[in-house]
Scaffold this active site. Structure first.
Site, mmCIF file in Angstrom:
data_model
loop_
_atom_site.group_PDB
_atom_site.id
_atom_site.type_symbol
_atom_site.label_atom_id
_atom_site.label_comp_id
_atom_site.label_asym_id
_atom_site.label_seq_id
_atom_site.Cartn_x
_atom_site.Cartn_y
_atom_site.Cartn_z
ATOM 1 C CG ASN A 11 -20.708 -1.619 -13.199
ATOM 2 O OD1 ASN A 11 -21.641 -2.408 -13.275
ATOM 3 N ND2 ASN A 11 -19.440 -1.981 -13.323
ATOM 4 C CE LYS A 14 -18.351 -0.564 -9.446
ATOM 5 N NZ LYS A 14 -17.624 0.722 -9.332
ATOM 6 C CG ASP A 70 -12.774 3.370 -7.565
ATOM 7 O OD1 ASP A 70 -13.321 3.479 -8.688
ATOM 8 O OD2 ASP A 70 -11.537 3.258 -7.438
#
Ligand code: ITT
Length: 193
Positions: A11, A14, A70
């Site tokens: 991602n 992120k 996560d």
């Protein structure tokens, strides 16, 4: 010289948020320099299991020091959903807009809009794994606002704020958000060890 740390995430957002917070401590790398063609599996039942699974996957495959993330959004009126299923709430393939639409649809008619964002970071230092959790409380707004950030940012308004995360710059979000809070614990751990 700062040690190299790979971010075990696919991602890009992120990567941006984590890199901004880690640059003083590590020479941060994303996964683009590694020959990874598949999606990193995440089949656990909790954020902690998934975070560890992602770190292990990259560490085992490439023998590098890495940090996995996560994250999930837990909505009180939906009994903690989407939670660990946040990325695929509206099904495959992962789609941020579809997830946000489904969330707003499922919350229609609820006056309780209370929610929290949680991040579990897992660090592999070459020998052992260490996990760090960060969270922030907030509410789900009635309609998306703002164009920055990613994922559920346009509908998440952190407590004591009048703006959603998507109405904040990356630096503003990074001063208060779940990911930054988990990262602060990680940095404290590094400073002590
Ligand atoms: P990796 O597994 O490759 O790290 P991912 O996007 O699949 O990337 P997650 O499994 O942690 O990441 O999924 C979390 C979901 O929650 C996903 O839909 C994200 O868009 C969303 N999310 C995570 N952090 C967020 C944040 O800070 N703000 C808004 N949405 C976020």
């Amino acid at each position: 010289m700062r040690p190299i740390l790979y971010l075990a995430t696919q991602n890009k957002h992120k990567v941006d948020e984590l890199s901004a917070l880690l640059q003083d401590h590590f020479s941060v790398r994303d996964l683009s320099s590694l020959a990874l063609t598949e999606e990193i599996p995440e089949t656990g039942n909790t954020l902690t299991e998934n975070s560890l699974q992602k770190a292990r996957y990259i560490a085992d495959k490439f023998q590098v020091s890495c940090l996995a993330d996560d994250s999930g959004l837990e909505v009180e009126a939906l009994q903690g959903a989407p939670g660990v299923y946040s990325a695929r709430y509206a099904g495959e393939p992962k789609n941020d807009q579809a997830n946000v639409s489904l969330l707003l649809q499922n919350l229609r008619g609820f006056s309780n809009r209370q929610a929290r964002f949680v991040t579990v970071l897992t660090y592999f230092n070459g020998t052992s794994y260490h996990s760090f959790e960060g969270e922030i409380q907030g509410t789900i707004v009635e309609a998306p606002r703002g164009s920055q950030g990613f994922g559920y940012d346009p509908v998440f308004q952190p407590e004591n704020e009048a703006r959603t995360f998507a109405e904040m710059t990356l630096l503003e979000k990074n001063q208060i958000a779940h990911r930054a809070r988990a990262l602060e614990k990680f940095i404290n751990f590094l400073d002590k060890s």
